[in-house]
Design a protein around this motif. Structure first.
Motif, PDB file in Angstrom:
ATOM      1  N   ILE A  15     -10.235   0.595 -47.359  1.00 35.78           N
ATOM      2  CA  ILE A  15      -9.639   1.928 -47.485  1.00 35.78           C
ATOM      3  C   ILE A  15     -10.640   2.904 -48.096  1.00 35.78           C
ATOM      4  N   ARG A  16     -11.490   2.397 -49.006  1.00 33.73           N
ATOM      5  CA  ARG A  16     -12.468   3.280 -49.633  1.00 33.73           C
ATOM      6  C   ARG A  16     -13.607   3.651 -48.681  1.00 33.73           C
ATOM      7  N   VAL A  17     -13.948   2.755 -47.773  1.00 34.30           N
ATOM      8  CA  VAL A  17     -14.941   3.087 -46.744  1.00 34.30           C
ATOM      9  C   VAL A  17     -14.384   4.181 -45.831  1.00 34.30           C
ATOM     10  N   LEU A  18     -13.095   4.059 -45.482  1.00 31.20           N
ATOM     11  CA  LEU A  18     -12.458   5.086 -44.659  1.00 31.20           C
ATOM     12  C   LEU A  18     -12.446   6.434 -45.377  1.00 31.20           C
ATOM     13  N   VAL A  19     -12.161   6.398 -46.665  1.00 31.14           N
ATOM     14  CA  VAL A  19     -12.144   7.631 -47.448  1.00 31.14           C
ATOM     15  C   VAL A  19     -13.536   8.258 -47.491  1.00 31.14           C
ATOM     16  N   MET A  20     -14.570   7.442 -47.672  1.00 30.00           N
ATOM     17  CA  MET A  20     -15.934   7.972 -47.709  1.00 30.00           C
ATOM     18  C   MET A  20     -16.316   8.581 -46.372  1.00 30.00           C
ATOM     19  N   ALA A  21     -15.909   7.935 -45.262  1.00 31.56           N
ATOM     20  CA  ALA A  21     -16.201   8.489 -43.938  1.00 31.56           C
ATOM     21  C   ALA A  21     -15.482   9.822 -43.745  1.00 31.56           C
ATOM     22  N   ALA A  22     -14.224   9.894 -44.200  1.00 36.77           N
ATOM     23  CA  ALA A  22     -13.461  11.136 -44.079  1.00 36.77           C
ATOM     24  C   ALA A  22     -14.082  12.237 -44.933  1.00 36.77           C
ATOM     25  N   LEU A  23     -14.517  11.880 -46.128  1.00 34.75           N
ATOM     26  CA  LEU A  23     -15.183  12.848 -47.001  1.00 34.75           C
ATOM     27  C   LEU A  23     -16.454  13.386 -46.352  1.00 34.75           C
ATOM     28  N   ALA A  24     -17.220  12.488 -45.744  1.00 35.17           N
ATOM     29  CA  ALA A  24     -18.457  12.896 -45.092  1.00 35.17           C
ATOM     30  C   ALA A  24     -18.169  13.847 -43.938  1.00 35.17           C
ATOM     31  N   GLY A  25     -17.123  13.540 -43.144  1.00 33.10           N
ATOM     32  CA  GLY A  25     -16.770  14.403 -42.023  1.00 33.10           C
ATOM     33  C   GLY A  25     -16.325  15.782 -42.475  1.00 33.10           C
ATOM     34  N   ALA A  26     -15.446  15.823 -43.489  1.00 31.78           N
ATOM     35  CA  ALA A  26     -14.974  17.109 -44.008  1.00 31.78           C
ATOM     36  C   ALA A  26     -16.132  17.887 -44.642  1.00 31.78           C
ATOM     37  N   GLY A  27     -16.995  17.164 -45.354  1.00 35.07           N
ATOM     38  CA  GLY A  27     -18.145  17.814 -45.986  1.00 35.07           C
ATOM     39  C   GLY A  27     -19.092  18.423 -44.964  1.00 35.07           C
ATOM     40  N   LEU A  28     -19.301  17.716 -43.844  1.00 43.36           N
ATOM     41  CA  LEU A  28     -20.183  18.248 -42.800  1.00 43.36           C
ATOM     42  C   LEU A  28     -19.650  19.559 -42.243  1.00 43.36           C
ATOM     43  N   LEU A  29     -18.353  19.597 -41.989  1.00 47.46           N
ATOM     44  CA  LEU A  29     -17.740  20.822 -41.466  1.00 47.46           C
ATOM     45  C   LEU A  29     -17.993  21.994 -42.416  1.00 47.46           C
ATOM     46  N   ILE A  30     -17.737  21.762 -43.697  1.00 45.91           N
ATOM     47  CA  ILE A  30     -17.890  22.834 -44.692  1.00 45.91           C
ATOM     48  C   ILE A  30     -19.363  23.205 -44.870  1.00 45.91           C
ATOM     49  N   PHE A  31     -20.241  22.203 -44.908  1.00 47.29           N
ATOM     50  CA  PHE A  31     -21.657  22.473 -45.107  1.00 47.29           C
ATOM     51  C   PHE A  31     -22.249  23.241 -43.924  1.00 47.29           C
ATOM     52  N   VAL A  32     -21.879  22.840 -42.692  1.00 46.72           N
ATOM     53  CA  VAL A  32     -22.436  23.509 -41.513  1.00 46.72           C
ATOM     54  C   VAL A  32     -21.993  24.962 -41.462  1.00 46.72           C
ATOM     55  N   ALA A  63     -29.348  20.108 -51.118  1.00 42.92           N
ATOM     56  CA  ALA A  63     -29.118  19.737 -52.521  1.00 42.92           C
ATOM     57  C   ALA A  63     -27.640  19.425 -52.741  1.00 42.92           C
ATOM     58  N   ALA A  64     -26.748  20.288 -52.210  1.00 38.70           N
ATOM     59  CA  ALA A  64     -25.309  20.059 -52.352  1.00 38.70           C
ATOM     60  C   ALA A  64     -24.882  18.794 -51.611  1.00 38.70           C
ATOM     61  N   ALA A  65     -25.445  18.586 -50.413  1.00 36.48           N
ATOM     62  CA  ALA A  65     -25.099  17.400 -49.629  1.00 36.48           C
ATOM     63  C   ALA A  65     -25.553  16.125 -50.329  1.00 36.48           C
ATOM     64  N   THR A  66     -26.717  16.183 -50.973  1.00 38.46           N
ATOM     65  CA  THR A  66     -27.227  15.012 -51.700  1.00 38.46           C
ATOM     66  C   THR A  66     -26.298  14.643 -52.848  1.00 38.46           C
ATOM     67  N   VAL A  67     -25.818  15.665 -53.555  1.00 39.20           N
ATOM     68  CA  VAL A  67     -24.863  15.408 -54.644  1.00 39.20           C
ATOM     69  C   VAL A  67     -23.609  14.741 -54.114  1.00 39.20           C
ATOM     70  N   LEU A  68     -23.103  15.219 -52.981  1.00 32.48           N
ATOM     71  CA  LEU A  68     -21.904  14.630 -52.384  1.00 32.48           C
ATOM     72  C   LEU A  68     -22.147  13.177 -51.979  1.00 32.48           C
ATOM     73  N   VAL A  69     -23.265  12.929 -51.295  1.00 33.86           N
ATOM     74  CA  VAL A  69     -23.566  11.566 -50.823  1.00 33.86           C
ATOM     75  C   VAL A  69     -23.694  10.596 -51.997  1.00 33.86           C
ATOM     76  N   LEU A  70     -24.369  11.020 -53.064  1.00 37.21           N
ATOM     77  CA  LEU A  70     -24.572  10.148 -54.218  1.00 37.21           C
ATOM     78  C   LEU A  70     -23.261   9.833 -54.941  1.00 37.21           C
ATOM     79  N   ASN A  71     -22.272  10.701 -54.756  1.00 34.96           N
ATOM     80  CA  ASN A  71     -21.006  10.510 -55.465  1.00 34.96           C
ATOM     81  C   ASN A  71     -19.852  10.100 -54.547  1.00 34.96           C
ATOM     82  N   LEU A  72     -20.159   9.780 -53.291  1.00 35.67           N
ATOM     83  CA  LEU A  72     -19.108   9.411 -52.346  1.00 35.67           C
ATOM     84  C   LEU A  72     -18.270   8.238 -52.849  1.00 35.67           C
TER      85      LEU A  72
END
Length: 259
Positions: A82-99, A51-60
């Motif tokens: 630059i925004r695609v790079l930011v979204m990729a970085a957000l996804a990577g950081a989010g995965l670390l925290i979520f896992v 649920a938290a990951a879905t919220v993050l993905v929808l708002n990337l």
């Protein structure tokens, strides 16, 4: 039997960590009922994390736009880049925290089950030398405190990885690689907690023990981290990782990790 820890080359140690996880998976065949029960807390946590990951993905995209106001005047190609790079970085950081959050919450919810899995492994290897009996409530309280401390560090590292992602191309790749390494280390540290607590070892002592077998710890932790990224892989992996982490703890302390 307790002895000195074995020094091995990095690749040999890394491979050993993966094999320890593989031995954890074998417990599914020897104690399937116990392992199945151990998977239930992970299912509860998975719903919350998804649920938290879905919220993050929808708002990337919105988040990437918010943190890059300086790009508004850029050409569209560079602005979108630059925004695609930011979204990729957000996804990577989010995965670390979520896992890590998934592991910490699941261990908290299912502590009795994972304790039992760990004990089953210990018994198959001759038991625990000089076992320390800790009161349940005190153990839970200490576990929550230590998990929160590690979570703060994980969030800080996640922020650093997010900033690293601003470096074109190489930054994003490095962020994902470092995320897997960092996530693997913290997973191994968290999953091995029951075995270390059974020996009366605090967080600092656990870090020292695992650090002495760093390549093995990383091999185990990174393998767990990657399997957690497989859809629903965490449900099957979590009980096996609890068993494998017990073997990892015993090895890091120089105790026998073979039947």
């Amino acid at each position: 039997m307790t002895g000195t820890t074995t020094k091995t080359g990095f690749l040999a140690g890394f491979s050993m960590g993966i094999r320890l996880l593989g031995r954890g998976f074998r417990v599914w065949s020897t104690s399937p009922r116990l392992m199945f029960i151990g998977a239930i807390p992970g299912l509860v946590t998975l719903v919350l994390i998804l649920a938290a990951a879905t919220v993050l993905v929808l708002n990337l995209q919105n988040i990437a736009t918010t943190v890059t106001p300086f790009a508004e005047t850029w050409d569209e190609v560079y602005r979108n880049g630059i925004r695609v790079l930011v979204m990729a970085a957000l996804a990577g950081a989010g995965l670390l925290i979520f896992v890590y959050s998934y592991t910490a919450i699941t261990l908290l919810i299912g502590q009795p089950f994972f304790e039992r899995i760990s004990e089953r492994v210990e018994q198959s290897l001759g038991g625990v030398p000089h076992e320390v009996a800790a009161p349940l409530l005190a153990s839970i309280a200490r576990g929550i405190g230590e998990s929160l401390r590690v979570l703060v560090v994980t969030v800080a590292i996640g922020l650093g990885l997010f900033l690293l992602g601003f470096i074109p191309l190489i930054g994003t790749i490095l962020a994902w690689i470092l995320g897997a390494i960092t996530g693997g280390w913290f997973l191994a540290l968290e999953l091995s907690t029951p075995a270390f607590e059974r020996r009366g070892l605090a967080l600092k002592q656990r870090r020292t023990a695992l650090g002495a077998q760093r390549s093995t710890t990383l091999g185990f932790g990174i393998a767990v981290f990657l399997l957690f990224l497989v859809p629903f892989g965490a449900l099957v992996t979590m009980p096996a990782a609890a068993a494998g982490a017990t073997l990892l703890a015993r090895r890091s302390l120089g105790e026998t990790h073979k039947p």
